[in-house]
Design a protein around this motif. Structure first.
Motif, PDB file in Angstrom:
ATOM      1  N   THR A 228       2.528  -3.938  11.466  1.00  0.00           N
ATOM      2  CA  THR A 228       1.240  -3.663  12.432  1.00  0.00           C
ATOM      3  C   THR A 228       0.185  -3.291  11.272  1.00  0.00           C
ATOM      4  OG1 THR A 228       2.570  -3.323  14.207  1.00  0.00           O
ATOM      5  CG2 THR A 228       0.123  -2.429  13.944  1.00  0.00           C
ATOM      6  N   LEU A 229       0.459  -2.157  10.426  1.00  0.00           N
ATOM      7  CA  LEU A 229      -0.684  -1.655   9.488  1.00  0.00           C
ATOM      8  C   LEU A 229      -1.065  -3.027   8.637  1.00  0.00           C
ATOM      9  CD1 LEU A 229       0.594   2.037   8.906  1.00  0.00           C
ATOM     10  CD2 LEU A 229      -0.983   1.200  10.423  1.00  0.00           C
TER      11      LEU A 229
ATOM     12  N   ARG B 212      -1.343  -6.031   9.133  1.00  0.00           N
ATOM     13  CA  ARG B 212      -1.684  -7.028   9.681  1.00  0.00           C
ATOM     14  C   ARG B 212      -3.207  -6.357  10.215  1.00  0.00           C
ATOM     15  NH1 ARG B 212      -2.055 -11.806   9.650  1.00  0.00           N
ATOM     16  NH2 ARG B 212      -4.224 -11.669   9.981  1.00  0.00           N
ATOM     17  N   VAL B 213      -3.465  -5.275  10.591  1.00  0.00           N
ATOM     18  CA  VAL B 213      -4.981  -4.706  10.921  1.00  0.00           C
ATOM     19  C   VAL B 213      -5.651  -4.996   9.649  1.00  0.00           C
ATOM     20  CG1 VAL B 213      -6.108  -2.631  11.124  1.00  0.00           C
ATOM     21  CG2 VAL B 213      -4.082  -3.052  12.489  1.00  0.00           C
TER      22      VAL B 213
ATOM     23  N   ALA C 261     -11.199  -1.575  12.442  1.00  0.00           N
ATOM     24  CA  ALA C 261      -9.928  -1.145  12.291  1.00  0.00           C
ATOM     25  C   ALA C 261      -9.437  -0.745  13.690  1.00  0.00           C
ATOM     26  CB  ALA C 261      -9.757   0.207  11.550  1.00  0.00           C
ATOM     27  N   LEU C 262      -9.930   0.024  14.479  1.00  0.00           N
ATOM     28  CA  LEU C 262      -9.413   0.351  15.904  1.00  0.00           C
ATOM     29  C   LEU C 262      -9.273  -0.796  16.775  1.00  0.00           C
ATOM     30  CD1 LEU C 262      -8.624   2.266  18.108  1.00  0.00           C
ATOM     31  CD2 LEU C 262     -11.065   2.779  18.612  1.00  0.00           C
TER      32      LEU C 262
ATOM     33  N   SER D 216      -8.749  -3.981  15.681  1.00  0.00           N
ATOM     34  CA  SER D 216      -7.696  -4.584  15.302  1.00  0.00           C
ATOM     35  C   SER D 216      -6.300  -4.196  15.812  1.00  0.00           C
ATOM     36  CB  SER D 216      -7.695  -4.831  13.712  1.00  0.00           C
ATOM     37  OG  SER D 216      -6.798  -5.745  13.412  1.00  0.00           O
ATOM     38  N   LEU D 217      -6.228  -2.795  15.427  1.00  0.00           N
ATOM     39  CA  LEU D 217      -5.006  -1.912  15.847  1.00  0.00           C
ATOM     40  C   LEU D 217      -4.636  -2.224  17.421  1.00  0.00           C
ATOM     41  CD1 LEU D 217      -3.082  -0.037  14.914  1.00  0.00           C
ATOM     42  CD2 LEU D 217      -4.532   1.745  15.374  1.00  0.00           C
TER      43      LEU D 217
ATOM     44  N   VAL E 171      -1.214  -4.456  18.464  1.00  0.00           N
ATOM     45  CA  VAL E 171      -0.432  -3.873  19.451  1.00  0.00           C
ATOM     46  C   VAL E 171      -0.221  -4.251  20.905  1.00  0.00           C
ATOM     47  CG1 VAL E 171       0.419  -1.473  20.412  1.00  0.00           C
ATOM     48  CG2 VAL E 171      -0.425  -1.381  18.070  1.00  0.00           C
TER      49      VAL E 171
ATOM     50  N   ARG F 118       1.272  -8.181  20.457  1.00  0.00           N
ATOM     51  CA  ARG F 118       2.239  -8.120  19.730  1.00  0.00           C
ATOM     52  C   ARG F 118       3.264  -9.118  20.288  1.00  0.00           C
ATOM     53  NH1 ARG F 118       4.241  -4.350  16.305  1.00  0.00           N
ATOM     54  NH2 ARG F 118       3.208  -2.736  17.586  1.00  0.00           N
TER      55      ARG F 118
ATOM     56  N   THR G 242      -6.472 -11.633  16.798  1.00  0.00           N
ATOM     57  CA  THR G 242      -7.105 -10.406  16.988  1.00  0.00           C
ATOM     58  C   THR G 242      -8.174  -9.735  16.098  1.00  0.00           C
ATOM     59  OG1 THR G 242      -5.159  -9.825  15.644  1.00  0.00           O
ATOM     60  CG2 THR G 242      -4.800  -9.581  18.008  1.00  0.00           C
TER      61      THR G 242
END
Length: 380
Positions: free
Chosen positions: A232-233, A235-236, A285-286, A288-289, A293, A296, A307
């Motif tokens: 996840t990190l 991918r962000v 960043a937020l 994308s996160l 998530v 997913r 995303t």
């Protein structure tokens, strides 16, 4: 696999990497770090114009500075070299594992340079103009859709400069400025309309994009993702370089390190002198996160999901329009992450096979920016 071809390509990459390092070092050694307003005022000077053109490479993320641009390219060079060598630390395979990054970059850069030759005069007005759009649109999409070779590369660059840039210029100057809309709406609307026209022309005249050589396939490093926290990190981080079709952590890391260095040298030089670049990066960043998530399941089912869209449209536009408060950052990031990716996929699924799917992404950017930015203003 053609060993001689890859040997030559790696030599070319080493040469390019060295040239970028020299340019990067020269920028640092120059020592004159003007703010954005001073850059605009000195565009008639050759060095300022060169820095402006290089800065266009990072314009899509709303950074507009040569250091993030050079960092992005250095990271991309390293990622492509690692892909050729088969190293696992390459991250997500650059340009989606196609092995086409040198052609994507060449076509995009030629389109950018030609756009400045043809349309650079518009900057004399003193108002911001979308001279960057050819670098993150049609040229790269054509290479990814039609494959490697000079014919495709040059055709993409020409159509990018002749169709995409003037279309975005018209949208920005005759739609966004009079109606006081975020200029990103004009940028991406011009990309979409001009790209559709270009792909129709390529269907009508297939000789424009006929491959002159067989594509060379790069063997991907097989590593089944677990879609956990680390993935996840990663991918962000990779989402920060999706807009120029790189989608790689090393490229994104170079971009963000360039932002940090530029901010330390001259905070007012980034993001049009708004002093909001840190809030923009946080919102990106937020967004994308939240998107990674939330979607997913789509990443697992499809292997890729857009995303990244709010990173280069909704969030920066909202922050620049309504300010950098945490409410603006959070609302625009969350709404953009929830709405924009599925809308993009819905549009892309309805496009004909002879056009690249990025058109759905940029149409989603336009629609969601038009809707979410005003809503954000109402909620804060």
């Amino acid at each position: 696999m053609n060993t001689l071809f890859f040997s030559r390509q790696q030599h070319w990459l080493v040469l390019m990497f060295g040239c970028l390092l020299v340019f990067f070092a020269a920028s640092l050694a120059h020592g004159q770090w003007l703010d954005y307003a001073q850059r605009v005022a000195t565009l008639d000077e050759p060095l300022s114009r060169l820095r402006w053109i290089v800065g266009d490479i990072s314009e899509v993320a709303f950074y507009k500075h040569e250091l993030p641009a050079l960092g992005l390219l250095l990271g991309a060079c390293l990622a492509h070299w690692a892909q050729l060598r088969g190293y696992r630390w390459q991250g997500f395979a650059i340009c989606y594992g196609s092995g086409l990054w040198p052609w994507v970059f060449t076509s995009s850069l030629l389109g950018l340079l030609l756009s400045h030759v043809l349309w650079g005069w518009t900057l004399a007005s003193g108002t911001w103009q979308p001279t960057f759009v050819a670098f993150v649109s049609l040229p790269a999409a054509m290479v990814l859709l039609f494959g490697a070779g000079w014919r495709v590369t040059i055709t993409g660059a020409l159509l990018g400069a002749l169709l995409v840039t003037p279309a975005s210029l018209l949208m920005v100057n005759y739609l966004c400025y009079p109606l006081q809309l975020p200029v990103v709406v004009g940028n991406v609307s011009g990309m979409a309309v001009a790209s559709v026209v270009a792909f129709i022309l390529c269907k009508r005249f297939p000789s424009w994009v006929r491959q002159c050589r067989e594509p060379t396939v790069v063997e991907p490093v097989v590593n089944q993702p677990d879609y956990g926290v680390v993935w996840t990190l990663r991918r962000v981080l990779a989402d920060f370089s999706e807009a120029p079709f790189f989608g790689n952590e090393l490229a994104s890391l170079g971009l963000l390190l360039g932002v940090l260095l530029a901010y330390l040298l001259s905070p007012a030089a980034l993001s049009y002198g708004s002093m909001l670049v840190m809030q923009i990066v946080a919102g990106q960043a937020l967004a994308s996160l939240v998107g990674v998530v939330c979607w997913r399941g789509q990443w697992k089912a499809r292997g890729w999901y857009p995303t990244y869209i709010p990173i280069v449209s909704i969030v920066p536009a909202a922050v620049l329009t309504h300010g950098g408060s945490w409410q603006v950052v959070v609302i625009s990031a969350v709404l953009g992450a929830l709405v924009a990716p599925p809308l993009a996929v819905a549009i892309t699924q309805r496009l004909p096979a002879y056009v690249h799917g990025y058109i759905g992404n940029v149409m989603s950017m336009a629609v969601c920016t038009l809707g979410i930015v005003p809503v954000t203003g109402l909620l804060v």
